[in-house]
Motif scaffolding. Structure first.
Motif, short mmCIF file in Angstrom:
data_model
loop_
_atom_site.label_atom_id
_atom_site.label_comp_id
_atom_site.label_asym_id
_atom_site.label_seq_id
_atom_site.Cartn_x
_atom_site.Cartn_y
_atom_site.Cartn_z
N GLY A 196 51.80 -54.52 13.74
CA GLY A 196 51.68 -54.71 12.30
C GLY A 196 51.72 -53.40 11.56
O GLY A 196 51.13 -52.40 12.00
N GLY A 197 52.40 -53.38 10.43
CA GLY A 197 52.48 -52.17 9.64
C GLY A 197 51.14 -51.71 9.10
O GLY A 197 50.97 -50.53 8.77
N ASP A 198 50.17 -52.63 9.01
CA ASP A 198 48.84 -52.29 8.51
C ASP A 198 47.84 -52.08 9.64
O ASP A 198 46.64 -51.92 9.38
CB ASP A 198 48.33 -53.38 7.57
CG ASP A 198 49.18 -53.52 6.32
OD1 ASP A 198 49.84 -52.53 5.95
OD2 ASP A 198 49.19 -54.61 5.72
N ASP A 199 48.29 -52.07 10.88
CA ASP A 199 47.39 -51.86 12.02
C ASP A 199 47.01 -50.38 12.11
O ASP A 199 47.63 -49.52 11.49
CB ASP A 199 48.05 -52.33 13.32
CG ASP A 199 47.04 -52.79 14.36
OD1 ASP A 199 45.83 -52.51 14.19
OD2 ASP A 199 47.45 -53.44 15.34
N ARG A 225 59.09 -52.92 17.22
CA ARG A 225 59.33 -53.57 15.93
C ARG A 225 58.02 -53.57 15.13
O ARG A 225 56.96 -53.91 15.69
CB ARG A 225 59.82 -55.00 16.12
CG ARG A 225 61.14 -55.09 16.88
CD ARG A 225 62.27 -54.35 16.16
NE ARG A 225 63.52 -54.42 16.88
CZ ARG A 225 64.43 -55.38 16.70
NH1 ARG A 225 64.20 -56.35 15.84
NH2 ARG A 225 65.57 -55.35 17.38
N VAL A 226 58.11 -53.19 13.88
CA VAL A 226 56.95 -53.15 12.99
C VAL A 226 57.07 -54.28 11.98
O VAL A 226 58.10 -54.41 11.30
CB VAL A 226 56.85 -51.79 12.28
CG1 VAL A 226 55.68 -51.79 11.30
CG2 VAL A 226 56.69 -50.66 13.30
N VAL A 227 56.03 -55.10 11.88
CA VAL A 227 56.00 -56.23 10.96
C VAL A 227 55.20 -55.80 9.72
O VAL A 227 54.00 -55.52 9.81
CB VAL A 227 55.35 -57.46 11.61
CG1 VAL A 227 55.25 -58.61 10.62
CG2 VAL A 227 56.16 -57.89 12.84
N ASN A 228 55.87 -55.73 8.59
CA ASN A 228 55.22 -55.30 7.36
C ASN A 228 54.14 -56.29 6.93
O ASN A 228 54.23 -57.49 7.20
CB ASN A 228 56.25 -55.16 6.24
CG ASN A 228 57.24 -54.03 6.51
OD1 ASN A 228 56.89 -53.03 7.12
ND2 ASN A 228 58.47 -54.21 6.06
N ASP A 229 53.12 -55.76 6.27
CA ASP A 229 52.03 -56.58 5.71
C ASP A 229 51.27 -57.36 6.78
O ASP A 229 50.68 -58.41 6.49
CB ASP A 229 52.57 -57.56 4.65
CG ASP A 229 53.26 -56.84 3.50
OD1 ASP A 229 52.76 -55.78 3.07
OD2 ASP A 229 54.33 -57.31 3.06
N ALA A 248 53.12 -63.87 9.02
CA ALA A 248 53.29 -62.75 9.94
C ALA A 248 53.48 -63.24 11.37
O ALA A 248 54.34 -62.74 12.11
CB ALA A 248 52.10 -61.81 9.85
N GLU A 251 56.94 -64.45 11.98
CA GLU A 251 57.88 -63.36 12.20
C GLU A 251 57.74 -62.78 13.60
O GLU A 251 58.74 -62.50 14.28
CB GLU A 251 57.68 -62.26 11.15
CG GLU A 251 58.70 -61.14 11.23
CD GLU A 251 58.59 -60.15 10.09
OE1 GLU A 251 59.24 -59.07 10.21
OE2 GLU A 251 57.88 -60.43 9.11
#
Length: 267
Positions: A196-199, A225-229, A248, A251
């Motif tokens: 996660g992009g917020d991790d 792969r980075v998952v935003n939000d 999320a 995705e």
């Protein structure tokens, strides 16, 4: 979908849509955060559209085997490595062979291609199953992955105001669970990390990038792969019972299925 127990391990088993006994088998271990049970993880990450057997084992000290909040948190505060992450990781790996034998025999699952998936602590178990050669994995998908224990313990110490003192015993556990240091033991197994992009950067994003780089240096297929939000969890709290899939998680599920279908030649 079957929700039952084998070899003392609670698990969810979803048969392939084709009904083929020789369809690939994907083993997917849940997080210690939400979704924190095998049933909740199967709902959050159903691997939609993947024609495979999907086995979701419950982790030790989780779900039906959860000892209670006071006992669990007391043991974690006393020694988070030996009583917590190390014990859960080692226990899940130790019970995997017996679980696979019983599930295959009960459901007539052929001894075919296998892939592993895991979230957070479950990702550490999925990677551990590969490096310990417990399965001959065609692919590994590691989500919000715990691939190095030391930065995760540092993060937990900051969050809970602890001053953790490493010992020779806990250092040995951290070495065993260091999948970056053990990257060469993945062999030719392709690996996809999804974060996660917020991790947390130090505990999860940077170690995942280091694992990808180490695997690529040795000629293995690996990506990140980075998952935003998205933060660390894949479901809303409390994450014990099956719940509607978040955007999320949807995705993440698609990214996992894309990679697994390619590696298992189901695309």
């Amino acid at each position: 979908m079957y929700s039952t127990s084998a070899a003392g391990v609670p698990h969810v088993l979803t048969p392939p849509s084709s009904g083929r006994a020789d369809a690939p088998l994907v083993i997917a271990w849940h997080l210690m955060d939400a979704p924190r049970t095998e049933r909740a993880f199967a709902a959050a990450l159903p691997l939609e559209g993947l024609d495979a057997w999907k086995l979701y084992p419950g982790l030790p000290l989780s779900g039906e085997r959860f000892p209670g909040e006071d006992e669990f948190m007391g043991a974690m505060f006393a020694e988070p490595v030996l009583n917590g992450h190390g014990a859960i990781n080692a226990g899940a790996l130790a019970e995997l062979p017996g679980l696979l034998d019983e599930v295959r025999a009960e459901h007539g699952i052929a001894d075919g291609p296998v892939a592993v998936v895991g979230g957070s602590a479950g990702a550490g178990i999925a990677g551990g199953a590969v490096v310990e050669k417990l399965v001959d994995a065609r692919a590994a998908v590691l989500i919000s992955p715990l691939v190095q224990l030391r930065p995760v313990v540092d993060l937990l110490a900051r969050q809970f105001g602890m001053d953790y003192r490493w010992t020779p015993e806990s250092e040995a556990v951290a070495d065993r669970m260091d999948l970056v240091w053990r990257a060469h033991e993945f062999g030719s197994t392709p690996v996809r990390c999804i974060v996660g992009g917020d991790d947390d950067l130090d505990a999860f994003l940077y170690p995942s990038g280091r694992l990808r780089d180490m695997l690529r240096e040795q000629g293995s297929r690996a990506d990140l792969r980075v998952v935003n939000d998205m933060g660390h969890a894949l479901a809303e709290e409390p994450g014990v019972e099956p719940a509607p899939q978040t955007a999320a998680a949807r995705e993440v599920d698609a990214l996992a299925v894309e990679f697994l279908a390619q590696c298992l030649e189901l695309a």
